[in-house]
Design an enzyme around this catalytic site. Structure first.
Site, PDB file in Angstrom:
ATOM      1  N   SER A 198      43.821  45.691  48.769  1.00  0.00           N
ATOM      2  CA  SER A 198      42.681  44.823  49.084  1.00  0.00           C
ATOM      3  C   SER A 198      41.824  45.387  50.217  1.00  0.00           C
ATOM      4  O   SER A 198      42.296  46.164  51.053  1.00  0.00           O
ATOM      5  CB  SER A 198      43.174  43.440  49.491  1.00  0.00           C
TER       6      SER A 198
HETATM    7  N1  SAH Z   1      49.060  43.003  48.448  1.00  0.00           N
HETATM    8  C1  SAH Z   1      48.704  44.245  47.827  1.00  0.00           C
HETATM    9  C2  SAH Z   1      47.587  44.069  46.823  1.00  0.00           C
HETATM   10  C3  SAH Z   1      48.082  44.452  45.499  1.00  0.00           C
HETATM   11  S1  SAH Z   1      47.084  44.157  44.093  1.00  0.00           S
HETATM   12  C4  SAH Z   1      48.410  45.330  48.842  1.00  0.00           C
HETATM   13  O1  SAH Z   1      48.376  45.019  50.035  1.00  0.00           O
HETATM   14  O2  SAH Z   1      48.259  46.491  48.461  1.00  0.00           O
HETATM   15  C5  SAH Z   1      48.059  42.947  43.268  1.00  0.00           C
HETATM   16  C6  SAH Z   1      49.431  43.339  42.845  1.00  0.00           C
HETATM   17  O3  SAH Z   1      49.988  42.200  42.183  1.00  0.00           O
HETATM   18  C7  SAH Z   1      49.494  44.466  41.820  1.00  0.00           C
HETATM   19  O4  SAH Z   1      50.322  45.472  42.326  1.00  0.00           O
HETATM   20  C8  SAH Z   1      50.093  43.811  40.578  1.00  0.00           C
HETATM   21  O5  SAH Z   1      50.945  44.654  39.845  1.00  0.00           O
HETATM   22  C9  SAH Z   1      50.850  42.652  41.189  1.00  0.00           C
HETATM   23  N2  SAH Z   1      51.132  41.543  40.275  1.00  0.00           N
HETATM   24  C10 SAH Z   1      50.350  40.968  39.349  1.00  0.00           C
HETATM   25  N3  SAH Z   1      50.993  39.963  38.728  1.00  0.00           N
HETATM   26  C11 SAH Z   1      52.230  39.902  39.276  1.00  0.00           C
HETATM   27  C12 SAH Z   1      53.377  39.074  39.054  1.00  0.00           C
HETATM   28  N4  SAH Z   1      53.387  38.117  38.156  1.00  0.00           N
HETATM   29  N5  SAH Z   1      54.462  39.292  39.811  1.00  0.00           N
HETATM   30  C13 SAH Z   1      54.497  40.268  40.753  1.00  0.00           C
HETATM   31  N6  SAH Z   1      53.451  41.081  41.008  1.00  0.00           N
HETATM   32  C14 SAH Z   1      52.331  40.895  40.279  1.00  0.00           C
END
Ligand code: SAH
Length: 213
Positions: free
Chosen positions: A62
């Site tokens: 993000s």
């Molecule tokens: N907090 C992260 C942002 C990651 S983007 C950072 O600081 O880099 C969102 C993430 O959510 C992705 O890696 C995606 O694979 C994950 N995601 C999406 N749906 C999910 C689910 N149901 N359970 C776990 N992770 C999930």
């Protein structure tokens, strides 16, 4: 690579403080953490710029301001138990851990899960607990959580997460039919009552779950 302290200080000043984030613990965590180590080496030079960056598998780390805003809105205090859904790069989890929280984070994509785990090991950040699973189910064994932060957006709030939120507790989750139409929702649980407040529009990647969305 030399630790880019100056770009990081500028990021905090110009992108975060300038937009109104004042929580000292958030500012200090983001001034300290080497964000460039949470992206691929080829993108490290962009790590302190004002936007999200790709982390592989179609996912993103993000924008720094969004991480700061969510960390502030969450009102995290040291020792609090925090559940994050969507580990991704691990950066948001690291910010919360740096603020003193006891962090549990769930990621559904194997490659990202292993990369984040390796990163935490490399930084000797042993306080973050990771799990490879569908985070829409929460992390039942460790519930309840004082705080829950979901860093991916779906059309609805997964019920298991609300159930695993402590009372009192705060949760942040992007909700919307599509990425172009998402709001950051603050869910507060107090005396058995659950309230929702819209905190403005955001654009997160999809929250993928086994719930027929
Ligand atoms: N907090 C992260 C942002 C990651 S983007 C950072 O600081 O880099 C969102 C993430 O959510 C992705 O890696 C995606 O694979 C994950 N995601 C999406 N749906 C999910 C689910 N149901 N359970 C776990 N992770 C999930």
């Amino acid at each position: 690579m030399v630790d880019p302290v100056r770009p990081r200080e500028r990021m905090v000043r110009e992108q975060i403080e300038a937009r109104g984030v004042t929580d000292k613990a958030v500012l200090s965590a983001m001034r300290t953490l080497p964000r460039h180590l949470f992206v691929e080496e080829a993108l490290a030079y962009k790590a302190y710029t004002d936007g999200p960056l790709p982390i592989g598998e179609g996912q993103t780390i993000s924008q720094p301001y969004i991480v700061a805003l969510m960390s502030e809105l969450l009102e995290v205090k040291p020792e609090m138990k925090v559940l994050e859904i969507g580990t991704g790069s691990g950066y948001q989890a690291a910010v919360l851990a740096q603020m003193g929280a006891d962090v549990y984070t769930v990621e559904r994509i194997k490659k990202l899960f292993f990369a984040a785990r390796k990163r935490f090991m490399g930084m000797r950040m042993f306080s973050v607990k990771l799990k490879l699973d569908d985070g829409t189910l929460g992390w039942t064994d460790e519930a309840p959580y004082d705080r829950i932060i979901v860093t991916a957006g779906g059309p609805e709030v997964p019920e298991p997460l609300v159930a695993q939120l402590a009372d009192p507790g705060r949760m942040l989750i992007p909700v919307g039919a599509s990425k172009r139409n998402q709001s950051l929702i603050l869910i507060e649980k107090r005396d058995g009552k659950v309230t929702r407040t819209d905190k403005g529009s955001v654009a997160f990647v999809d929250l993928v779950g086994n719930h027929g969305w």
